[in-house]
Design a protein around this motif. Structure first.
Motif, short mmCIF file in Angstrom:
data_model
loop_
_atom_site.label_atom_id
_atom_site.label_comp_id
_atom_site.label_asym_id
_atom_site.label_seq_id
_atom_site.Cartn_x
_atom_site.Cartn_y
_atom_site.Cartn_z
N ARG A 94 1.21 -1.33 0.07
CA ARG A 94 0.20 -0.16 0.13
C ARG A 94 0.81 1.48 -0.07
O ARG A 94 1.67 0.98 0.36
CB ARG A 94 -1.12 -0.30 1.09
N SER A 99 -6.80 0.45 -5.12
CA SER A 99 -6.89 -0.14 -4.26
C SER A 99 -5.89 0.33 -3.04
O SER A 99 -5.62 0.30 -1.86
CB SER A 99 -8.05 -0.74 -3.50
N VAL A 137 -3.62 4.17 -0.26
CA VAL A 137 -4.84 4.54 1.16
C VAL A 137 -4.96 5.41 1.55
O VAL A 137 -3.58 6.56 1.29
CB VAL A 137 -4.10 3.36 1.72
N ASN A 138 -5.53 5.93 2.92
CA ASN A 138 -4.99 6.73 3.53
C ASN A 138 -3.76 6.52 4.34
O ASN A 138 -4.36 5.12 5.02
CB ASN A 138 -6.59 7.69 4.10
N THR A 183 -5.29 5.43 7.93
CA THR A 183 -6.14 4.65 8.10
C THR A 183 -5.46 2.97 7.10
O THR A 183 -6.10 2.35 7.60
CB THR A 183 -7.61 5.14 7.76
N GLU A 208 -6.36 2.51 4.41
CA GLU A 208 -7.86 1.88 4.36
C GLU A 208 -7.95 2.95 3.21
O GLU A 208 -7.43 4.14 2.92
CB GLU A 208 -8.67 2.37 4.63
N TYR A 254 -13.66 2.40 -0.55
CA TYR A 254 -13.95 1.38 -1.35
C TYR A 254 -14.62 0.33 -0.91
O TYR A 254 -14.21 0.00 0.26
CB TYR A 254 -12.67 0.94 -1.24
N ASP A 272 -15.71 -3.27 -0.21
CA ASP A 272 -14.72 -4.76 0.23
C ASP A 272 -14.65 -5.52 -1.24
O ASP A 272 -13.33 -6.08 -1.55
CB ASP A 272 -15.51 -6.14 1.09
N LYS A 306 -11.32 -3.69 -3.19
CA LYS A 306 -10.13 -3.50 -2.97
C LYS A 306 -9.87 -4.80 -3.27
O LYS A 306 -10.29 -6.45 -3.17
CB LYS A 306 -10.89 -3.77 -1.19
N TYR A 319 -4.59 -6.40 2.69
CA TYR A 319 -3.58 -6.72 4.09
C TYR A 319 -2.49 -7.38 4.19
O TYR A 319 -2.02 -7.62 5.83
CB TYR A 319 -4.70 -6.75 5.09
#
Length: 88
Positions: free
Chosen positions: A18, A47, A50-51, A54, A56, A60, A62, A65, A70
């Protein structure tokens, strides 16, 4: 610009890592909102962006993603790291 975005997305997908929206935007010399517009529709390939707080992808579902999102806890938060890794 689109070629550089594809380069970043390919790198993140290949490495299943990420990256914060702000780091990617800064590496491209644009703002995070501009990057989001250029990414287009939400999909697993985007995806990875991300932020930073977070971890995340904002907004988005599920289904949108990536399945391996993860797998690794590391998040690239530095434009310099991204620029160095991709030679942007």
């Amino acid at each position: 610009m689109q070629d550089k975005i594809i380069l970043i997305l390919d790198y993140l997908n290949e490495n299943q890592t990420r990256c914060s929206n702000s780091a990617a935007a800064k590496a491209l010399g644009i703002t995070a909102p501009e990057l989001k517009k250029l990414l287009g529709a939400r999909r697993p390939e985007t995806s990875w962006l991300v932020n930073a707080g977070t971890g995340e992808p904002a907004g988005y579902s599920d289904e949108e993603k990536h399945d391996e999102l993860y797998r690794v806890s590391r998040i690239i938060k530095s434009a310099e790291v991204l620029t160095r890794n991709l030679d942007l």
